[in-house]
Design an enzyme around this catalytic site. Sequence first.
Site, PDB file in Angstrom:
ATOM      1  N   SER A  75     116.060 -20.307  20.345  1.00 53.56           N
ATOM      2  CA  SER A  75     116.817 -20.190  21.583  1.00 53.56           C
ATOM      3  C   SER A  75     118.292 -20.021  21.244  1.00 53.56           C
ATOM      4  O   SER A  75     118.763 -20.523  20.218  1.00 53.56           O
ATOM      5  CB  SER A  75     116.620 -21.451  22.438  1.00 53.56           C
ATOM      6  OG  SER A  75     117.597 -21.543  23.453  1.00 53.56           O
ATOM      7  N   ARG A  82      96.935  24.867  37.427  1.00 52.96           N
ATOM      8  CA  ARG A  82      97.938  24.133  36.646  1.00 52.96           C
ATOM      9  C   ARG A  82      98.769  23.299  37.597  1.00 52.96           C
ATOM     10  O   ARG A  82      99.272  23.810  38.592  1.00 52.96           O
ATOM     11  CB  ARG A  82      98.829  25.083  35.838  1.00 52.96           C
ATOM     12  CG  ARG A  82      99.846  24.342  34.953  1.00 52.96           C
ATOM     13  CD  ARG A  82     100.306  25.188  33.771  1.00 52.96           C
ATOM     14  NE  ARG A  82      99.161  25.684  33.010  1.00 52.96           N
ATOM     15  CZ  ARG A  82      98.936  26.972  32.763  1.00 52.96           C
ATOM     16  NH1 ARG A  82      99.766  27.882  33.214  1.00 52.96           N
ATOM     17  NH2 ARG A  82      97.887  27.333  32.076  1.00 52.96           N
TER      18      ARG A  82
END
Length: 458
Positions: free
Chosen positions: A275, A314
């Site tokens: 930490s 497409r």
Amino acid sequence: MTELLDSLLRGAAVTARFSRDATLQGMLDFEVALAAAEAEAGLIPAAAVAPITTAARAGELDWTALRDDAARAGNLAIPLVKQLTARVKTLDADAARFVHWGATSQDAIDTGLILQVRGALDDLGADLDTLIRRLAAQVREHRATVMIGRTWLQHALPITFGLKLAGTLDALLRARADLANVREQVLYVQFGGAAGTLASLGDKGPTVAAALARRLGLSDAGTPWHGQRDRVVRVGSWAASLTGTLGKFARDTALLTQTEVGEIAEASGAGRGGSSTMPHKRNPVGCAAILAAAARTPQLVATLFGAMQQDHERGLGTWHAEWETLPELLMLCGGALTTACALVEDWTVDTARMRANLDVTHGLIMAEAVTMALGESMGRLEAHRRVEAHCRDAIAQHRHLLDVLREDTDITRVLGADALARLMDPQHYLGAADTFVSRVLALADTAVPPSPTGRTPQ
């Protein structure tokens, strides 16, 4: 920013498969194989193949120009083919006329992606086998390690740590079996030309497609799949499912690392799990990385499902949505796998704490065992009612359930003092846990035999 987080969130091997150069080289490999296949079919001069092959090197392309031109062209293949053609022209002006002959942009992009996917699946499969071996070793080591099983986050009944891990191992074995199916269903060349007919190649289109697939080591699709995106979804779904399995594993592991539980600890070391303010912290950073991947993958795979609604031959935008989504899914899966392998290899399992936690509820977890034994003589419902009342008494009086049960002469008369004490021992109420463990280990040993040295691969 993504490069800053690659080592935390994405697997190094899989991430390399989707690097800038790897992406370009996948399309270039398509172009080289296409030229060779077309020369084989007599569609282009054989002499054109060598210059195209020599020029098709991703590291020598101007990628910044590709990036900028792609924004105007709508995809990377158009500027890539232009650059490749210009490079070939410096080597052989005649050969330059035959670059990308009869193909369309999506042929190059999709096939290039499939080549990348194939490499990624190779990496993921290797890491999955490593994790299976390491987890199987842990299952063997802890098949008799008794711990508390938890339902709704509360103490339930005794289980073994080996059984808990066997559940994950079983799921990983299913993912491994599914991988073989995914490879069979997904690794197909894309080659259809402008509208999926290969009309520009006359009657030789199917012949070229077959030769192209062979040269790339891919399967030849029955039809071009420009608008049919189930293959993309299949591989993305597999990766998301595997990442979800790893997320469940990480969630359970993280819960077991909680200070109040303390049954597992991730590996510690300088700079790991610390930490910025609290020097004592030992955070489960491996679990956090896996859970981060598992939190993102559902939305990513949903994008692929949403993109299946392609427009005609497409897609407009839907196809484009896959380009970054599928690689990200595979990279996150790779990162989760790599982290899980390290997690299992280096964690600390506190078996003494597991045993101690069984006694946290002062025998209450063995109430079912007593109920079932009593039910044979007084009926299950009456036995349940009586034992439940004694559980409430034990809680209210802050006493061990065994002590309260011993004061009930009806119970001691039916069971006897020794039998009652045995019923209250978690070690004697594990049911078929060991049988289930044996079944999963047998499957694991068949699918991924243990290393001959007894050590799992690094």
